[in-house]
Scaffold this motif. Structure first.
Motif, mmCIF file in Angstrom:
data_model
loop_
_atom_site.group_PDB
_atom_site.id
_atom_site.type_symbol
_atom_site.label_atom_id
_atom_site.label_comp_id
_atom_site.label_asym_id
_atom_site.label_seq_id
_atom_site.Cartn_x
_atom_site.Cartn_y
_atom_site.Cartn_z
ATOM 1 N N ARG A 152 0.854 -1.256 0.065
ATOM 2 C CA ARG A 152 -0.085 0.113 -0.136
ATOM 3 C C ARG A 152 0.877 1.294 -0.152
ATOM 4 O O ARG A 152 0.546 2.033 -0.717
ATOM 5 C CB ARG A 152 -0.939 0.019 1.271
ATOM 6 C CG ARG A 152 -2.197 -0.901 0.905
ATOM 7 C CD ARG A 152 -3.160 -0.808 2.055
ATOM 8 N NE ARG A 152 -3.806 0.672 2.197
ATOM 9 C CZ ARG A 152 -4.642 1.215 1.648
ATOM 10 N NH1 ARG A 152 -4.849 0.485 0.460
ATOM 11 N NH2 ARG A 152 -5.091 2.392 1.590
ATOM 12 N N THR A 153 1.951 1.059 0.789
ATOM 13 C CA THR A 153 2.985 2.310 0.768
ATOM 14 C C THR A 153 3.619 2.716 -0.378
ATOM 15 O O THR A 153 3.599 3.744 -1.106
ATOM 16 C CB THR A 153 3.993 2.155 1.971
ATOM 17 O OG1 THR A 153 3.209 1.721 3.119
ATOM 18 C CG2 THR A 153 4.625 3.508 2.181
ATOM 19 N N ALA A 154 3.955 1.395 -1.186
ATOM 20 C CA ALA A 154 4.672 1.519 -2.354
ATOM 21 C C ALA A 154 3.581 2.206 -3.541
ATOM 22 O O ALA A 154 3.899 3.117 -4.286
ATOM 23 C CB ALA A 154 5.187 0.164 -2.991
ATOM 24 N N GLU A 155 2.238 1.809 -3.366
ATOM 25 C CA GLU A 155 1.185 2.350 -4.296
ATOM 26 C C GLU A 155 1.137 3.867 -4.078
ATOM 27 O O GLU A 155 0.810 4.528 -5.099
ATOM 28 C CB GLU A 155 -0.146 1.694 -4.208
ATOM 29 C CG GLU A 155 -0.201 0.358 -4.528
ATOM 30 C CD GLU A 155 -1.124 -0.234 -4.108
ATOM 31 O OE1 GLU A 155 -2.318 0.129 -3.597
ATOM 32 O OE2 GLU A 155 -1.206 -1.792 -4.380
ATOM 33 N N MET A 156 1.437 4.409 -3.180
ATOM 34 C CA MET A 156 1.293 5.775 -2.801
ATOM 35 C C MET A 156 2.366 6.548 -3.440
ATOM 36 O O MET A 156 2.790 7.851 -3.423
ATOM 37 C CB MET A 156 1.212 6.108 -1.168
ATOM 38 C CG MET A 156 0.043 5.578 -0.571
ATOM 39 S SD MET A 156 0.314 5.500 1.281
ATOM 40 C CE MET A 156 0.410 7.289 1.632
ATOM 41 N N GLY A 157 3.396 5.863 -3.857
ATOM 42 C CA GLY A 157 4.622 6.436 -4.509
ATOM 43 C C GLY A 157 5.966 6.284 -3.684
ATOM 44 O O GLY A 157 6.910 7.142 -4.133
ATOM 45 N N VAL A 158 5.796 5.443 -2.549
ATOM 46 C CA VAL A 158 7.363 5.633 -1.798
ATOM 47 C C VAL A 158 7.601 3.960 -1.807
ATOM 48 O O VAL A 158 6.887 3.214 -0.967
ATOM 49 C CB VAL A 158 6.540 5.720 -0.096
ATOM 50 C CG1 VAL A 158 7.804 6.013 0.563
ATOM 51 C CG2 VAL A 158 5.948 7.335 -0.200
#
Ligand code: PLP
Length: 415
Positions: free
Chosen positions: A99-105
């Protein structure tokens, strides 16, 4: 000589010390949260409340969540009921990382510490980073429970100027130079309480400033998935220069259910074991079964498509409440139009005091949160926060009629 336990003590033997005088210094200094106290009133069924930041309960996926709990119990009931790791269950860490990666991180599961709601994450960061007397820079106004968590560690607060586009980078730069803070706490997207969002340009500028300063960034982001436009906001923590200095907090509270109490911290890898030890000292671990069920839910449901109708209804409620507030509040009131999150921020015309108006609103059977408690300095007594998420339009309509009655004969108070 043995004394029987029931012998009454005389005042001379035990001076009249209140038990609360014996608490530690930090705890004794804490007032109760004015907002928590107010929210107690919102539980009164006779009150139509615009106060709390509750997601709409009618959208909770009760069946889907029950299926996940059942599947977890069927598949690994004993594991689900057993003690487990402080860092979090591998399934939940993996789900949080993606989920955090999907936010761009970009995030590895071993950069993630699962917490019991992101409020626990804020508390752990306070305990791990802040020494008594350290300065923490915050927006003014900001999230009261974060102030409470940092206060508990003896933090001193200094403010960064912010406007409808979020924190002003020049003000941050100046505050870092002047106050030599230990940490900066920001809610860049759909801020609580103002609903404001930091522009992408300012995010880049703030990352530049923080990359040069030896300061922790605590970036709190529980609302960015409640977005009403196509404009995506990349967290400041996405900047690789901040990998060793930033913490990004996230939560399932606003997108799935707050009662499940699952949040997480994306942390620098070398700091995570320290956060984990601090967590261990207070709670050993977050609930095993809740983490497994939440991870199962995220693996087996498409959260973004489940959220789509919820967001459509929130937009509808936002528009209805804005229109109603324009009619119910005195002419000259400024009302924000948030592009996501849960809150409308309003500012009454000169001469009004929102806390005084709250008393009239409560008598009329409705309530909001006055803005003053969210400020650490120069509280603007004219401000107020309204949540549009939890009242269906019909109920909000009735609340607005009551609010209009409360303002019909306002007790004017010159500041
Ligand atoms: C800005 C902000 N951070 C953190 C939290 C805490 O959320 P959680 O339920 O994940 O503990 C909230 C809840 O309202 C919030 O508004």
């Amino acid at each position: 000589m043995n004394h029987p336990a029931h012998v009454p003590t005389t005042p001379k033997e035990q001076p009249n010390v209140r038990s609360t005088d014996l608490l530690n210094n930090n705890t004794r200094m804490l007032g109760s949260s004015p907002i928590r106290d107010l929210l107690e009133k919102s539980f009164d069924p006779g009150i139509i409340s615009f106060a709390g930041g509750n997601p709409a309960a009618e959208f909770f996926d009760v069946e889907g969540m029950s299926r996940s709990f059942q599947a977890v119990m069927d598949r690994y009931g004993r594991r689900a009921m057993q003690y487990s790791s402080t860092d979090g269950e591998p399934e939940m860490r993996a789900a949080a990382a993606s989920r955090t990666a999907e936010m761009g991180v970009p995030t590895d599961p071993d950069q993630v510490l699962i917490t019991t709601g992101s409020q626990q994450g804020i508390g752990l960061l306070g305990q791990t980073l802040i020494n008594h007397g350290d300065v923490v820079l915050v927006e003014n106004p900001t999230f009261v429970s974060a102030l409470l968590a940092f206060s508990l560690q003896g933090a001193r607060f200094k403010t960064i100027h912010s406007d409808e586009n979020g924190a002003v980078p020049e003000s941050l730069e100046e505050a870092i130079r002047r106050w030599k803070p230990k940490a900066v706490y920001l809610i860049p997207t759909f801020q609580n309480p103002t609903g404001s969002t930091l522009t992408q340009e300012r995010r880049t500028r703030i990352a530049d400033i923080l990359a040069e300063a030896n300061v922790w960034l605590i970036e709190d982001d529980p609302y960015s998935d409640i977005r009403f436009t196509n404009e995506k906001h990349i967290p400041i923590s996405a900047d690789p220069r901040l990998n060793t200095r930033s913490f990004l907090l996230n939560s399932l509270s606003k997108v799935l259910a707050p009662g499940i109490r699952i949040g997480w911290i994306r942390s620098p890898k070398d700091v995570l074991p320290y956060l984990s030890r601090v967590k261990q000292a207070s709670t050993l671990q977050s609930s095993t079964i809740d983490q497994l069920a939440a991870a199962h839910y995220l693996q087996n449901n498409d959260l973004p498509s489940r959220l789509a109708p919820v967001k459509a209804e929130y937009m509808n409620r936002r528009d209805h409440l804005m229109k109603g507030l324009m009619a119910a509040l005195p002419a000259g009131t400024d009302i924000t139009r948030p592009k996501g999150g849960l809150f409308i921020w309003a500012r009454l015309p000169a001469g009004f005091n929102a806390s005084v108006m709250l008393e009239s609103a409560l008598l009329a059977g409705t309530m909001f949160i006055p803005g003053a408690p969210f400020y650490v300095e120069e509280a603007d007594q004219r401000t107020m926060r309204f949540s549009y998420s939890s009242n269906p339009v019909g109920q909000a309509e009735l609340g607005l009629t009551r609010l209009a009655n409360a303002f019909a004969e306002p007790p004017l108070l010159v500041q």
